[in-house]
Design an enzyme around this catalytic site. Structure first.
Site, PDB file in Angstrom:
ATOM      1  N   SER A   1      -0.119  -0.038   1.247  1.00  0.00           N
ATOM      2  CA  SER A   1      -1.012   1.119   1.278  1.00  0.00           C
ATOM      3  C   SER A   1      -0.409   2.283   2.044  1.00  0.00           C
ATOM      4  O   SER A   1       0.233   2.109   3.093  1.00  0.00           O
ATOM      5  CB  SER A   1      -2.342   0.721   1.922  1.00  0.00           C
ATOM      6  OG  SER A   1      -3.146   1.853   2.139  1.00  0.00           O
ATOM      7  N   ALA A   2      -0.639   3.485   1.515  1.00  0.00           N
ATOM      8  CA  ALA A   2      -0.227   4.706   2.216  1.00  0.00           C
ATOM      9  C   ALA A   2      -0.996   4.893   3.520  1.00  0.00           C
ATOM     10  O   ALA A   2      -0.597   5.714   4.355  1.00  0.00           O
ATOM     11  CB  ALA A   2      -0.425   5.920   1.314  1.00  0.00           C
ATOM     12  N   ASP A   3      -2.086   4.144   3.713  1.00  0.00           N
ATOM     13  CA  ASP A   3      -2.821   4.210   4.978  1.00  0.00           C
ATOM     14  C   ASP A   3      -1.892   3.899   6.154  1.00  0.00           C
ATOM     15  O   ASP A   3      -2.021   4.491   7.232  1.00  0.00           O
ATOM     16  CB  ASP A   3      -3.983   3.206   5.002  1.00  0.00           C
ATOM     17  CG  ASP A   3      -5.048   3.492   3.963  1.00  0.00           C
ATOM     18  OD1 ASP A   3      -4.957   4.535   3.274  1.00  0.00           O
ATOM     19  OD2 ASP A   3      -5.970   2.664   3.832  1.00  0.00           O
TER      20      ASP A   3
ATOM     21  N   LYS B   1      -9.538   9.057  -7.112  1.00  0.00           N
ATOM     22  CA  LYS B   1      -9.212   8.464  -5.818  1.00  0.00           C
ATOM     23  C   LYS B   1      -7.957   9.149  -5.277  1.00  0.00           C
ATOM     24  O   LYS B   1      -6.923   9.165  -5.945  1.00  0.00           O
ATOM     25  CB  LYS B   1      -8.983   6.959  -5.977  1.00  0.00           C
ATOM     26  CG  LYS B   1      -8.828   6.195  -4.679  1.00  0.00           C
ATOM     27  CD  LYS B   1      -8.709   4.692  -4.973  1.00  0.00           C
ATOM     28  CE  LYS B   1      -8.534   3.880  -3.704  1.00  0.00           C
ATOM     29  NZ  LYS B   1      -8.379   2.434  -4.004  1.00  0.00           N
TER      30      LYS B   1
ATOM     31  N   LYS C   1      -8.767  -4.762   5.303  1.00  0.00           N
ATOM     32  CA  LYS C   1      -9.540  -5.452   4.270  1.00  0.00           C
ATOM     33  C   LYS C   1      -8.991  -6.865   4.085  1.00  0.00           C
ATOM     34  O   LYS C   1      -7.781  -7.071   3.999  1.00  0.00           O
ATOM     35  CB  LYS C   1      -9.485  -4.666   2.960  1.00  0.00           C
ATOM     36  CG  LYS C   1     -10.158  -3.302   3.047  1.00  0.00           C
ATOM     37  CD  LYS C   1     -10.130  -2.588   1.705  1.00  0.00           C
ATOM     38  CE  LYS C   1     -10.856  -1.252   1.785  1.00  0.00           C
ATOM     39  NZ  LYS C   1     -10.103  -0.234   2.538  1.00  0.00           N
TER      40      LYS C   1
ATOM     41  N   GLU D   1     -14.796   9.155   5.276  1.00  0.00           N
ATOM     42  CA  GLU D   1     -14.135   9.230   3.977  1.00  0.00           C
ATOM     43  C   GLU D   1     -15.147   9.263   2.831  1.00  0.00           C
ATOM     44  O   GLU D   1     -16.333   8.969   3.020  1.00  0.00           O
ATOM     45  CB  GLU D   1     -13.199   8.034   3.800  1.00  0.00           C
ATOM     46  CG  GLU D   1     -13.910   6.688   3.798  1.00  0.00           C
ATOM     47  CD  GLU D   1     -13.063   5.573   3.208  1.00  0.00           C
ATOM     48  OE1 GLU D   1     -12.837   5.608   1.975  1.00  0.00           O
ATOM     49  OE2 GLU D   1     -12.661   4.671   3.965  1.00  0.00           O
TER      50      GLU D   1
ATOM     51  N   ASP E   1       3.593  -3.514  -2.916  1.00  0.00           N
ATOM     52  CA  ASP E   1       2.299  -2.826  -2.863  1.00  0.00           C
ATOM     53  C   ASP E   1       1.872  -2.701  -1.406  1.00  0.00           C
ATOM     54  O   ASP E   1       1.306  -3.632  -0.824  1.00  0.00           O
ATOM     55  CB  ASP E   1       1.257  -3.595  -3.679  1.00  0.00           C
ATOM     56  CG  ASP E   1      -0.022  -2.786  -3.910  1.00  0.00           C
ATOM     57  OD1 ASP E   1      -0.193  -1.758  -3.232  1.00  0.00           O
ATOM     58  OD2 ASP E   1      -0.837  -3.188  -4.752  1.00  0.00           O
TER      59      ASP E   1
ATOM     60  N   VAL F   1      -8.445   6.387   3.204  1.00  0.00           N
ATOM     61  CA  VAL F   1      -8.180   6.456   4.645  1.00  0.00           C
ATOM     62  C   VAL F   1      -7.050   7.446   4.919  1.00  0.00           C
ATOM     63  O   VAL F   1      -7.170   8.326   5.773  1.00  0.00           O
ATOM     64  CB  VAL F   1      -7.841   5.056   5.203  1.00  0.00           C
ATOM     65  CG1 VAL F   1      -7.285   5.159   6.628  1.00  0.00           C
ATOM     66  CG2 VAL F   1      -9.077   4.155   5.186  1.00  0.00           C
TER      67      VAL F   1
END
EC number: 4.2.1.70
Length: 303
Positions: A140-142, A86, A159, A25, A138, A106
């Site tokens: 993540s789209a990951d 981003k 993380k 990435e 919230d 990611v």
């Protein structure tokens, strides 16, 4: 789709010849680390992958193209330009059509890798459900990308700024296997420990390749998390880093920092509070993930 993809000669030749390729990435370069550590890390990661017998393909968006592999000047641009956006799944159409420079997260890197036919991706840590995510929503789209895109992600877990328990629950609901690479415990990025286990443990690249090949040949859509703990010599104590994270999270809340700005703020603040130790750990875990990802990519091609 080919008009949006642009390959370096090295990557294109490797893919055409059926050689192992590892995706990388660019958000970790542009937004995850300061200069010059970011460009040093990027070059070293590519070197490590080549040493293991695979070809690195660092992915980013530049001049209206999804770059599958970057030359040295392009790597430098991602490491130094203040205007790098981003990019996650939602941002692709805008960044491509506007001609802006975009660093892939990611999720976005998985998309680029899948479009190019790359099956393995090395990163630092995946995104997930943020702490208090049940209130803020919230997420993540990951995680949704892992549920839908056939790319294995080698990482040091999620993380540690995240709610790891809820992140793992989300992955389970969406059928994403979480493999512990030489570990029974799900690692928490800076630390080798967490309060959570993995779905199953595998101890060799060949075993991981067997699972991935079986998954995709069965038509079971989606990726897999290959959780690879940071080497012990560079790991931080779980209790120590947890206290620092709580302080950084409180500061983010006090300053009303939200959305895509949260993670860069927290990583930067954690670096300050640990006097640079967290950045050193981050760099070492990325190197370790790159090595393991390359070994898995090589084993997959043997299959």
């Amino acid at each position: 789709m080919n008009r949006y993809l642009q390959f370096t000669k090295e990557v294109e030749e490797a893919l055409n010849a059926g050689k192992p390729v590892v995706a990388l990435e660019t958000t970790i370069i542009s937004h995850g680390m300061p200069h010059p550590q970011n460009i040093e890390m990027a070059r070293n990661v590519e070197r490590i992958i080549r040493e293991q017998g695979a070809v690195p393909a660092t992915i980013g968006i530049l001049d209206g193209h999804i770059k599958i592999g970057l030359n040295d000047a392009e790597l430098e641009a991602f490491a130094t330009s203040p205007s790098v956006e981003k990019v996650s799944r939602r941002d692709f159409p805008y960044i491509l059509s506007s001609g802006k420079i975009g660093a892939t997260t990611v999720a976005a890197t998985m998309i680029g890798a899948a479009l190019a036919g790359i099956e393995v991706f090395a990163t630092g840590g995946i995104g997930g459900v943020h702490r208090e995510g049940e209130t803020t929503m919230d997420v993540s789209a990951d995680l949704t990308e892992l549920a839908n895109t056939n790319v294995a992600v080698v990482c040091a877990g999620a993380k540690s700024i995240l709610d790891i328990g809820r992140t793992l629950e989300y992955l389970e609901t969406h059928g994403v296997p979480v493999v512990g690479y030489k570990t029974d415990v799900f690692p928490s990025f800076y630390s080798r420990e967490s309060d959570f286990g993995v779905d199953f443990r595998l101890d060799t690249p060949e075993a991981v390749a067997d699972v991935l090949r079986a998954k995709w040949e069965l038509g079971l859509r989606g990726g897999a998390v290959i959780a690879n703990p940071v080497p012990e010599a560079h790991a931080m104590k779980h209790e120590e880093i947890e206290g620092v994270i709580r302080q950084a999270l409180q500061e983010a809340n006090d300053q009303h920092i939200a959305g895509k700005k949260v993670t860069p703020f927290l990583l930067g603040r954690i670096k300050q509070l640990t006097e640079g130790k967290s950045l050193a750990t981050n760099i070492q875990l990325v190197y370790h993930n790159a090595m393991v990802a390359a070994q898995i990519a090589v084993a997959l091609k043997r299959k």
